[in-house]
Design a protein around this motif. Structure first.
Motif, PDB file in Angstrom:
ATOM      1  N   SER A  50      54.074 -71.130 -92.240  1.00 48.22           N
ATOM      2  CA  SER A  50      52.700 -70.009 -92.042  1.00 48.22           C
ATOM      3  C   SER A  50      52.804 -69.244 -90.890  1.00 48.22           C
ATOM      4  O   SER A  50      52.067 -68.544 -90.663  1.00 48.22           O
ATOM      5  N   LEU A  51      53.861 -69.184 -90.017  1.00 45.17           N
ATOM      6  CA  LEU A  51      54.044 -68.481 -88.842  1.00 45.17           C
ATOM      7  C   LEU A  51      53.872 -67.120 -88.926  1.00 45.17           C
ATOM      8  O   LEU A  51      53.569 -66.091 -88.096  1.00 45.17           O
ATOM      9  N   TYR A  52      54.362 -66.605 -90.361  1.00 44.97           N
ATOM     10  CA  TYR A  52      54.156 -64.982 -90.453  1.00 44.97           C
ATOM     11  C   TYR A  52      52.718 -64.850 -90.314  1.00 44.97           C
ATOM     12  O   TYR A  52      52.654 -63.281 -90.182  1.00 44.97           O
ATOM     13  N   THR A  53      51.710 -65.423 -90.678  1.00 44.50           N
ATOM     14  CA  THR A  53      50.318 -65.015 -90.269  1.00 44.50           C
ATOM     15  C   THR A  53      49.955 -64.895 -88.829  1.00 44.50           C
ATOM     16  O   THR A  53      49.010 -64.279 -88.428  1.00 44.50           O
ATOM     17  N   LYS A  54      50.904 -65.226 -88.059  1.00 47.23           N
ATOM     18  CA  LYS A  54      50.617 -64.991 -86.417  1.00 47.23           C
ATOM     19  C   LYS A  54      51.603 -63.904 -85.922  1.00 47.23           C
ATOM     20  O   LYS A  54      51.814 -63.688 -84.775  1.00 47.23           O
ATOM     21  N   ILE A  55      52.271 -63.228 -86.961  1.00 41.79           N
ATOM     22  CA  ILE A  55      53.060 -62.000 -86.343  1.00 41.79           C
ATOM     23  C   ILE A  55      52.196 -60.866 -86.319  1.00 41.79           C
ATOM     24  O   ILE A  55      51.194 -60.492 -86.930  1.00 41.79           O
ATOM     25  N   ASP A  56      52.431 -60.106 -85.187  1.00 40.72           N
ATOM     26  CA  ASP A  56      51.702 -58.697 -84.873  1.00 40.72           C
ATOM     27  C   ASP A  56      52.427 -57.641 -86.031  1.00 40.72           C
ATOM     28  O   ASP A  56      53.306 -57.007 -85.459  1.00 40.72           O
ATOM     29  N   LEU A  57      51.957 -57.857 -87.079  1.00 39.83           N
ATOM     30  CA  LEU A  57      52.769 -56.897 -88.111  1.00 39.83           C
ATOM     31  C   LEU A  57      52.760 -55.539 -87.714  1.00 39.83           C
ATOM     32  O   LEU A  57      53.729 -54.745 -88.197  1.00 39.83           O
ATOM     33  N   ASP A  58      51.756 -55.050 -87.451  1.00 39.00           N
ATOM     34  CA  ASP A  58      51.500 -53.497 -87.040  1.00 39.00           C
ATOM     35  C   ASP A  58      52.558 -53.123 -86.027  1.00 39.00           C
ATOM     36  O   ASP A  58      53.118 -51.885 -86.122  1.00 39.00           O
ATOM     37  N   ASN A  59      53.118 -54.040 -85.325  1.00 41.13           N
ATOM     38  CA  ASN A  59      54.143 -53.778 -84.167  1.00 41.13           C
ATOM     39  C   ASN A  59      55.764 -54.226 -84.502  1.00 41.13           C
ATOM     40  O   ASN A  59      56.527 -54.060 -83.575  1.00 41.13           O
ATOM     41  N   VAL A  60      55.747 -54.770 -85.658  1.00 36.63           N
ATOM     42  CA  VAL A  60      57.214 -55.023 -86.151  1.00 36.63           C
ATOM     43  C   VAL A  60      57.959 -53.821 -86.325  1.00 36.63           C
ATOM     44  O   VAL A  60      57.400 -52.659 -87.122  1.00 36.63           O
ATOM     45  N   GLU A  61      59.192 -53.845 -85.867  1.00 33.08           N
ATOM     46  CA  GLU A  61      60.155 -52.890 -85.844  1.00 33.08           C
ATOM     47  C   GLU A  61      61.223 -53.454 -86.828  1.00 33.08           C
ATOM     48  O   GLU A  61      61.861 -54.435 -86.662  1.00 33.08           O
ATOM     49  N   CYS A  62      61.771 -52.731 -87.523  1.00 29.27           N
ATOM     50  CA  CYS A  62      63.207 -53.041 -88.287  1.00 29.27           C
ATOM     51  C   CYS A  62      63.977 -51.685 -88.250  1.00 29.27           C
ATOM     52  O   CYS A  62      63.755 -50.683 -88.964  1.00 29.27           O
ATOM     53  N   LEU A  63      64.985 -51.842 -87.421  1.00 27.20           N
ATOM     54  CA  LEU A  63      65.826 -50.837 -87.209  1.00 27.20           C
ATOM     55  C   LEU A  63      67.041 -50.742 -88.622  1.00 27.20           C
ATOM     56  O   LEU A  63      67.487 -51.740 -89.013  1.00 27.20           O
ATOM     57  N   ASN A  64      67.056 -49.337 -88.999  1.00 25.87           N
ATOM     58  CA  ASN A  64      68.326 -49.232 -89.935  1.00 25.87           C
ATOM     59  C   ASN A  64      67.547 -49.661 -91.243  1.00 25.87           C
ATOM     60  O   ASN A  64      68.612 -49.845 -92.334  1.00 25.87           O
ATOM     61  N   GLU A  65      66.507 -49.650 -91.356  1.00 22.73           N
ATOM     62  CA  GLU A  65      65.934 -50.153 -92.844  1.00 22.73           C
ATOM     63  C   GLU A  65      65.877 -48.762 -93.573  1.00 22.73           C
ATOM     64  O   GLU A  65      65.842 -47.745 -93.052  1.00 22.73           O
ATOM     65  N   GLU A  66      66.375 -48.688 -94.827  1.00 23.40           N
ATOM     66  CA  GLU A  66      66.334 -47.788 -95.765  1.00 23.40           C
ATOM     67  C   GLU A  66      65.314 -46.957 -95.882  1.00 23.40           C
ATOM     68  O   GLU A  66      65.231 -45.707 -95.902  1.00 23.40           O
ATOM     69  N   THR A  67      64.076 -47.567 -96.084  1.00 24.13           N
ATOM     70  CA  THR A  67      62.628 -47.020 -96.287  1.00 24.13           C
ATOM     71  C   THR A  67      61.883 -47.626 -95.288  1.00 24.13           C
ATOM     72  O   THR A  67      61.688 -48.717 -94.872  1.00 24.13           O
ATOM     73  N   GLU A  68      61.227 -46.613 -94.472  1.00 24.79           N
ATOM     74  CA  GLU A  68      60.343 -47.031 -93.362  1.00 24.79           C
ATOM     75  C   GLU A  68      59.279 -48.234 -94.056  1.00 24.79           C
ATOM     76  O   GLU A  68      58.515 -47.917 -94.915  1.00 24.79           O
ATOM     77  N   GLY A  69      59.191 -49.141 -93.159  1.00 24.11           N
ATOM     78  CA  GLY A  69      58.079 -50.075 -93.720  1.00 24.11           C
ATOM     79  C   GLY A  69      58.577 -51.036 -94.435  1.00 24.11           C
ATOM     80  O   GLY A  69      57.944 -52.324 -94.482  1.00 24.11           O
ATOM     81  N   GLN A  70      59.844 -51.216 -94.901  1.00 15.71           N
ATOM     82  CA  GLN A  70      60.336 -52.134 -95.787  1.00 15.71           C
ATOM     83  C   GLN A  70      60.480 -53.379 -95.312  1.00 15.71           C
ATOM     84  O   GLN A  70      60.228 -54.559 -95.752  1.00 15.71           O
ATOM     85  N   GLY A  71      60.726 -53.414 -93.779  1.00 13.72           N
ATOM     86  CA  GLY A  71      61.146 -54.748 -93.072  1.00 13.72           C
ATOM     87  C   GLY A  71      60.084 -55.511 -93.080  1.00 13.72           C
ATOM     88  O   GLY A  71      60.232 -56.926 -93.021  1.00 13.72           O
ATOM     89  N   LYS A  72      58.973 -54.980 -92.911  1.00 12.28           N
ATOM     90  CA  LYS A  72      57.677 -55.881 -92.748  1.00 12.28           C
ATOM     91  C   LYS A  72      57.563 -56.761 -94.097  1.00 12.28           C
ATOM     92  O   LYS A  72      56.861 -57.815 -93.983  1.00 12.28           O
ATOM     93  N   SER A  73      57.825 -56.348 -95.131  1.00 12.81           N
ATOM     94  CA  SER A  73      57.636 -56.824 -96.296  1.00 12.81           C
ATOM     95  C   SER A  73      58.184 -58.261 -96.747  1.00 12.81           C
ATOM     96  O   SER A  73      57.819 -58.936 -97.551  1.00 12.81           O
ATOM     97  N   VAL A  74      59.290 -58.678 -95.799  1.00 13.77           N
ATOM     98  CA  VAL A  74      59.990 -59.867 -95.836  1.00 13.77           C
ATOM     99  C   VAL A  74      59.380 -61.118 -95.344  1.00 13.77           C
ATOM    100  O   VAL A  74      59.839 -62.302 -95.500  1.00 13.77           O
ATOM    101  N   PHE A  75      58.295 -60.818 -94.526  1.00 15.01           N
ATOM    102  CA  PHE A  75      57.372 -61.704 -93.859  1.00 15.01           C
ATOM    103  C   PHE A  75      56.379 -62.009 -94.932  1.00 15.01           C
ATOM    104  O   PHE A  75      55.369 -61.321 -94.835  1.00 15.01           O
ATOM    105  N   LYS A  76      56.365 -63.053 -95.360  1.00 13.42           N
ATOM    106  CA  LYS A  76      55.354 -63.331 -96.845  1.00 13.42           C
ATOM    107  C   LYS A  76      55.102 -64.858 -96.944  1.00 13.42           C
ATOM    108  O   LYS A  76      56.122 -65.781 -96.374  1.00 13.42           O
ATOM    109  N   PRO A  77      54.255 -65.327 -97.647  1.00  5.12           N
ATOM    110  CA  PRO A  77      53.968 -66.712 -97.813  1.00  5.12           C
ATOM    111  C   PRO A  77      55.102 -67.494 -98.676  1.00  5.12           C
ATOM    112  O   PRO A  77      56.068 -66.816 -99.368  1.00  5.12           O
ATOM    113  N   TYR A  78      55.399 -68.643 -98.153  1.00  8.44           N
ATOM    114  CA  TYR A  78      56.577 -69.347 -98.629  1.00  8.44           C
ATOM    115  C   TYR A  78      56.621 -69.426-100.042  1.00  8.44           C
ATOM    116  O   TYR A  78      57.700 -69.419-100.756  1.00  8.44           O
TER     117      TYR A  78
END
Length: 242
Positions: free
Chosen positions: A61-89
């Motif tokens: 459940s550590l995904y709930t402790k991520i500052d999701l607004d400030n997560v960066e994913c460099l070289n993602e195909e679509t902006e914002g995609q990277g944040k979506s992989v942090f989800k419930p088990y």
């Protein structure tokens, strides 16, 4: 269970009659509990699986402790995609949300937390094909890393196995990752595709709230300025100097 018995009538010295029963237990008594225990065994396995899933959901459940607004994913195909992989088990096998690299195999995540974590486990799930990453390099407490920064020696790295179901856990060195406020995950390559695809990144560990203490700023005068002081000056014997 089948039980049969013979009743025996006896007389004691006082002339009183008592009845004794001789019981015979048939083979069924061994067979039926055996079959019954199998039924309970099946229920026990099912309950155990549910308990395990609930436990894993809590631990990951550590995904709930991520500052999701400030997560960066460099070289993602679509902006914002990277944040979506942090989800419930329990949603790790949801294939509708994923991140895919753009142009080449590399992906770099910069993950800030809202406090400090002790990282104990990581799961990385991708497609069951050659787009699955084959390596991850982990860096701690190096905010806003770039691909050039990722050429440095990582704090730890793992060679990955294809894991479409999100069942393989990698164990970071707890001593190394015991006080982490920022995590960077660099995926340099995959198993042979032009782009890398990731469906789920799970993080297991402990979380501690960050405590920020205010800083008191004091100005100290390095040299007294006589013009700033209205008091009288005194000589060595305590007399006022006019």
């Amino acid at each position: 269970m089948a039980i049969s018995g013979d009743r025996i009538l006896r007389s004691d010295s006082a002339g009183l009659f008592t009845f004794n029963f001789c019981l015979v237990f048939e083979l069924e008594i061994e067979i039926m509990p055996h079959g019954h225990s199998h039924d309970h065994g099946g229920c026990s396995h099912e309950a155990s699986d549910v308990d395990h899933a609930l436990e894993m959901g809590i631990e990951y459940s550590l995904y709930t402790k991520i500052d999701l607004d400030n997560v960066e994913c460099l070289n993602e195909e679509t902006e914002g995609q990277g944040k979506s992989v942090f989800k419930p088990y329990e949603k790790r096998q949801d294939l509708s949300k994923y991140v895919e690299s753009d142009g080449d195999e590399e992906l770099l995540f910069n993950i800030p937390f809202t406090g400090n974590i002790k990282l104990k486990g990581i799961i990385i799930s991708g497609a069951n094909d050659d787009s699955h990453p084959n390596m991850v390099k982990i860096f701690k407490n190096r905010p806003r890393m770039t691909f050039d920064d990722a050429k440095a020696k990582p704090d730890q790295e793992f060679h990955l196995t294809r894991d479409a179901r999100g069942e393989i856990e990698y164990s970071p060195k707890v001593v190394t990752f015991s006080s982490v406020h920022h995590l960077s995950l660099y995926f340099p390559s995959n198993f042979g595709e032009d782009s890398t695809r990731i469906y789920y990144i799970g993080l297991r560990g402990e979380f501690t709230e960050a405590h920020y203490h205010g800083v008191t700023i004091c100005n100290y005068e390095a040299r007294a300025n006589a013009a700033d002081h209205k008091e009288k000056a005194f000589d060595g014997v305590g007399r006022a100097i006019q």
